[in-house]
Design a protein around this motif. Structure first.
Motif, PDB file in Angstrom:
ATOM      1  N   ILE A  20      49.819  47.224  26.417  1.00 47.47           N
ATOM      2  CA  ILE A  20      50.101  48.812  26.534  1.00 47.47           C
ATOM      3  C   ILE A  20      49.986  49.098  27.978  1.00 47.47           C
ATOM      4  CG2 ILE A  20      48.699  50.988  26.216  1.00 47.47           C
ATOM      5  CD1 ILE A  20      48.144  49.568  23.277  1.00 47.47           C
ATOM      6  N   VAL A  21      48.817  48.482  28.824  1.00 47.93           N
ATOM      7  CA  VAL A  21      48.677  48.978  30.218  1.00 47.93           C
ATOM      8  C   VAL A  21      49.956  48.700  31.211  1.00 47.93           C
ATOM      9  CG1 VAL A  21      47.206  48.783  32.087  1.00 47.93           C
ATOM     10  CG2 VAL A  21      46.421  48.729  29.766  1.00 47.93           C
ATOM     11  N   GLU A  22      50.376  49.419  31.934  1.00 55.69           N
ATOM     12  CA  GLU A  22      51.462  49.094  32.545  1.00 55.69           C
ATOM     13  C   GLU A  22      51.062  48.391  33.831  1.00 55.69           C
ATOM     14  OE1 GLU A  22      54.491  49.946  32.228  1.00 55.69           O
ATOM     15  OE2 GLU A  22      54.367  51.351  30.267  1.00 55.69           O
ATOM     16  N   LYS A  23      51.797  47.368  34.452  1.00 53.58           N
ATOM     17  CA  LYS A  23      51.450  46.651  35.706  1.00 53.58           C
ATOM     18  C   LYS A  23      51.127  47.324  36.873  1.00 53.58           C
ATOM     19  CE  LYS A  23      51.959  42.595  33.858  1.00 53.58           C
ATOM     20  NZ  LYS A  23      51.072  41.400  33.567  1.00 53.58           N
ATOM     21  N   LEU A  30      43.660  53.487  35.221  1.00 54.57           N
ATOM     22  CA  LEU A  30      44.684  53.212  33.968  1.00 54.57           C
ATOM     23  C   LEU A  30      44.931  51.820  33.831  1.00 54.57           C
ATOM     24  CD1 LEU A  30      46.886  56.368  33.854  1.00 54.57           C
ATOM     25  CD2 LEU A  30      44.616  55.813  32.314  1.00 54.57           C
ATOM     26  N   SER A  31      44.519  50.983  35.009  1.00 59.19           N
ATOM     27  CA  SER A  31      44.990  49.541  34.938  1.00 59.19           C
ATOM     28  C   SER A  31      43.730  48.843  34.535  1.00 59.19           C
ATOM     29  CB  SER A  31      45.377  48.963  36.348  1.00 59.19           C
ATOM     30  OG  SER A  31      46.301  49.463  37.127  1.00 59.19           O
ATOM     31  N   ASN A  32      42.719  49.561  34.083  1.00 56.83           N
ATOM     32  CA  ASN A  32      41.604  48.775  33.378  1.00 56.83           C
ATOM     33  C   ASN A  32      41.345  48.966  32.257  1.00 56.83           C
ATOM     34  OD1 ASN A  32      41.119  48.496  36.298  1.00 56.83           O
ATOM     35  ND2 ASN A  32      38.926  49.289  36.181  1.00 56.83           N
ATOM     36  N   VAL A  33      40.664  48.023  31.556  1.00 53.83           N
ATOM     37  CA  VAL A  33      40.254  48.125  30.055  1.00 53.83           C
ATOM     38  C   VAL A  33      38.812  48.685  30.194  1.00 53.83           C
ATOM     39  CG1 VAL A  33      39.332  45.663  30.373  1.00 53.83           C
ATOM     40  CG2 VAL A  33      39.643  46.931  27.783  1.00 53.83           C
ATOM     41  N   PRO A  70      39.762  45.459  35.585  1.00 56.04           N
ATOM     42  CA  PRO A  70      41.269  45.179  35.491  1.00 56.04           C
ATOM     43  C   PRO A  70      41.671  44.382  34.309  1.00 56.04           C
ATOM     44  CG  PRO A  70      40.578  44.917  37.751  1.00 56.04           C
ATOM     45  CD  PRO A  70      39.261  45.092  36.753  1.00 56.04           C
ATOM     46  N   ILE A  71      42.413  45.019  33.353  1.00 62.42           N
ATOM     47  CA  ILE A  71      42.816  44.122  32.146  1.00 62.42           C
ATOM     48  C   ILE A  71      43.820  43.027  32.205  1.00 62.42           C
ATOM     49  CG2 ILE A  71      44.515  45.958  31.858  1.00 62.42           C
ATOM     50  CD1 ILE A  71      42.736  44.040  29.058  1.00 62.42           C
ATOM     51  N   HIS A  72      44.629  42.979  32.965  1.00 62.38           N
ATOM     52  CA  HIS A  72      45.701  41.988  33.344  1.00 62.38           C
ATOM     53  C   HIS A  72      44.796  40.601  33.995  1.00 62.38           C
ATOM     54  CE1 HIS A  72      48.575  44.342  31.359  1.00 62.38           C
ATOM     55  NE2 HIS A  72      48.788  44.965  32.253  1.00 62.38           N
ATOM     56  N   THR A  73      44.077  40.779  34.940  1.00 60.70           N
ATOM     57  CA  THR A  73      43.247  39.788  35.435  1.00 60.70           C
ATOM     58  C   THR A  73      42.164  39.358  34.701  1.00 60.70           C
ATOM     59  OG1 THR A  73      43.470  40.981  37.777  1.00 60.70           O
ATOM     60  CG2 THR A  73      41.808  39.182  37.566  1.00 60.70           C
ATOM     61  N   PHE A  74      41.483  40.131  33.994  1.00 65.93           N
ATOM     62  CA  PHE A  74      40.559  39.601  32.917  1.00 65.93           C
ATOM     63  C   PHE A  74      41.364  38.732  31.839  1.00 65.93           C
ATOM     64  CE2 PHE A  74      37.209  41.530  29.662  1.00 65.93           C
ATOM     65  CZ  PHE A  74      36.527  40.104  29.487  1.00 65.93           C
ATOM     66  N   TYR A  75      42.611  39.258  31.469  1.00 66.52           N
ATOM     67  CA  TYR A  75      43.296  38.506  30.254  1.00 66.52           C
ATOM     68  C   TYR A  75      43.565  37.065  30.609  1.00 66.52           C
ATOM     69  CZ  TYR A  75      46.824  37.698  26.529  1.00 66.52           C
ATOM     70  OH  TYR A  75      47.420  37.088  25.703  1.00 66.52           O
ATOM     71  N   ASP A  76      44.392  37.262  31.845  1.00 59.61           N
ATOM     72  CA  ASP A  76      44.671  35.898  32.648  1.00 59.61           C
ATOM     73  C   ASP A  76      43.809  34.861  32.878  1.00 59.61           C
ATOM     74  OD1 ASP A  76      47.484  36.769  32.304  1.00 59.61           O
ATOM     75  OD2 ASP A  76      47.496  37.387  34.729  1.00 59.61           O
ATOM     76  N   VAL A  77      42.499  35.498  33.164  1.00 54.11           N
ATOM     77  CA  VAL A  77      41.425  34.340  33.329  1.00 54.11           C
ATOM     78  C   VAL A  77      41.092  33.800  32.305  1.00 54.11           C
ATOM     79  CG1 VAL A  77      38.951  34.239  34.133  1.00 54.11           C
ATOM     80  CG2 VAL A  77      40.515  35.611  35.632  1.00 54.11           C
ATOM     81  N   LEU A 111      34.939  39.983  38.643  1.00 53.98           N
ATOM     82  CA  LEU A 111      35.801  40.897  38.766  1.00 53.98           C
ATOM     83  C   LEU A 111      35.197  42.139  39.060  1.00 53.98           C
ATOM     84  CD1 LEU A 111      37.493  38.651  37.017  1.00 53.98           C
ATOM     85  CD2 LEU A 111      38.495  40.489  35.631  1.00 53.98           C
ATOM     86  N   PRO A 112      35.958  43.081  39.890  1.00 57.56           N
ATOM     87  CA  PRO A 112      35.413  44.273  39.969  1.00 57.56           C
ATOM     88  C   PRO A 112      35.430  45.352  38.824  1.00 57.56           C
ATOM     89  CG  PRO A 112      37.811  44.298  40.666  1.00 57.56           C
ATOM     90  CD  PRO A 112      37.317  42.848  40.077  1.00 57.56           C
ATOM     91  N   CYS A 113      34.557  46.255  38.747  1.00 58.52           N
ATOM     92  CA  CYS A 113      34.536  47.194  37.693  1.00 58.52           C
ATOM     93  C   CYS A 113      34.460  48.614  38.269  1.00 58.52           C
ATOM     94  CB  CYS A 113      33.186  47.169  37.080  1.00 58.52           C
ATOM     95  SG  CYS A 113      32.933  45.697  36.273  1.00 58.52           S
ATOM     96  N   LEU A 114      34.962  49.631  37.588  1.00 57.30           N
ATOM     97  CA  LEU A 114      35.155  50.948  38.068  1.00 57.30           C
ATOM     98  C   LEU A 114      34.160  51.643  36.966  1.00 57.30           C
ATOM     99  CD1 LEU A 114      38.920  51.532  38.771  1.00 57.30           C
ATOM    100  CD2 LEU A 114      36.813  51.634  40.451  1.00 57.30           C
ATOM    101  N   SER A 115      33.489  52.669  37.330  1.00 57.29           N
ATOM    102  CA  SER A 115      33.010  53.616  36.189  1.00 57.29           C
ATOM    103  C   SER A 115      33.858  54.022  35.314  1.00 57.29           C
ATOM    104  CB  SER A 115      32.285  55.038  37.103  1.00 57.29           C
ATOM    105  OG  SER A 115      31.845  55.814  35.957  1.00 57.29           O
TER     106      SER A 115
END
Length: 374
Positions: A20-23, A30-33, A70-77, A111-115
């Motif tokens: 669902i998340v755009e690259k 919006l790039s995060n989960v 970041p969802i895509h980095t998390f998923y790829d790992v 992985l970095p986190c955002l509030s």
């Protein structure tokens, strides 16, 4: 804070909602989960502001936490760690900025986190109608029609699947329709219980695609909730909420040539293979195919701007005068890919009129094709 979870469950959960998340996103959040832990459960949220998704899994959780990464980095790992591995997620809320440590065996990733404060709220809301539908029925409605969805943004009301309740021969059905003006696809299933009050809705293309992904491999019923501006689907542990296309779908019945009386019947496999073979000589973006329809066969012909050409004959059943017409070969193949049974039925009128296409064994699915100029 530590979270212990199996990589397979975590990978499956993120796999359901990551696409669902755009690259690329103008807003990093919006790039995060969004990750939320509470009472031995982990909840994951993603959105592109049009579609919202939530997935819940069980996990060994040491406390409550809400953050995003970041969802895509998390998923790829996780995908490269592999399935059935023990994974530990370690969060250090006291660190600024907050980071997430992923540990599995001898591997460690940070992985970095955002509030999560700026992450959009997930709201299912109320619906005018809520009902259950089998995954096979919903898959049938979407799969049979999605190829005909328009990509023309000026006709935004055609950029999705029109889902509505109609009465067909005295029986109420749930019908899906899509068209890009050049072709039309229509499929229907018996109206599910409690679905009679479903308002007319236009399901966006991306939402339809995401639903198909979630349905794949799922067994059981799906709960759908519909209102004029939003639809909610609950599929197992996944909840998907989508905005709908705000527009009026045209009167598609005017485009269906119900009075076509010249009937052509052919083998789905033979016709599909013949089209695929004869158009192999063409390098055109739109591969046109000419059909000369005889009483016992179809002659298929294609050519290319470099003077290459190909011709194939296949057997067919037809009892009217010869007709020569032409179509976009991709459009015919899309239809054939969605037909069940062994036979395809073309109902024709003349070489320049729309053609009605059906399966020889499934009357719940209909397609309309506009011919090309010969």
């Amino acid at each position: 804070m530590k979270v212990q979870v199996n990589s397979s469950e975590l990978l499956e959960a993120l796999g359901h909602i990551q696409s669902i998340v755009e690259k690329r996103n103008a807003k990093p959040i919006l790039s995060n989960v969004k990750i939320s832990t509470k009472k031995n459960k982990m909840s994951f949220y993603t959105t592109d502001l049009e579609i919202f998704a939530k997935e819940v899994i069980e996990a060994s959780v040491a406390g409550d936490l809400t953050t995003t990464t970041p969802i895509h980095t998390f998923y790829d790992v996780l995908r490269k760690i592999g399935s059935d591995q023990k994974v530990q997620l370690i969060f250090e809320p006291s660190e600024k900025p907050v980071k997430m440590l992923i540990k599995s065996g001898l591997s460690e990733f940070i992985l970095p986190c955002l509030s999560a404060e700026e992450f959009p709220d997930f709201e299912e809301g109320r619906h005018d109608c809520e009902f259950k539908i089998s995954c096979s029925d919903l898959s049938y409605l979407i799969s049979a029609t999605k190829h005909a969805i328009s990509y023309d943004d000026t006709k935004y009301y055609l950029n999705g699947i029109f889902l509505h309740v109609v009465e067909d021969d005295g029986v109420k059905v749930l019908r899906a329709v899509a068209t890009d003006v050049h072709r039309l696809a229509m499929a229907e299933v018996t109206l599910p219980s409690n679905a009679a009050l479903l308002p007319e809705i236009i399901l966006p293309r991306k939402t339809a695609v995401e639903l198909l992904k979630l349905i794949e491999g799922y067994q059981g019923d799906i709960t759908l909730g519909g209102s004029p501006n939003k639809i909610t689907a609950i599929i197992g542990n996944t909840t998907l909420v989508s905005k709908l296309i705000d527009g009026k779908f045209p009167d598609y019945n005017k485009a269906i040539p119900y009075d076509n009386f010249k009937v052509l019947e052919a083998s789905i496999d033979q016709l599909s293979n013949a089209i695929d073979l004869v158009t192999a000589i063409s390098s055109e973006k739109v591969k046109a195919i000419k059909l000369k329809i005889h009483q016992s066969r179809i002659t298929l012909h294609a050519n290319d701007k470099i003077s290459a050409s190909g011709t194939i004959d296949i057997p067919a059943s037809y009892e009217n005068e010869e007709i020569t017409t032409a179509f976009n070969s991709r459009y015919i193949l899309d239809i054939l890919d969605n037909l069940t049974g062994e036979k395809v039925v073309f109902k024709l009128n003349s070489s320049d009129r729309a053609v009605l296409v059906e399966s020889g064994s499934d009357s719940n699915c209909k397609f309309v094709l506009m011919p090309l100029k010969i």
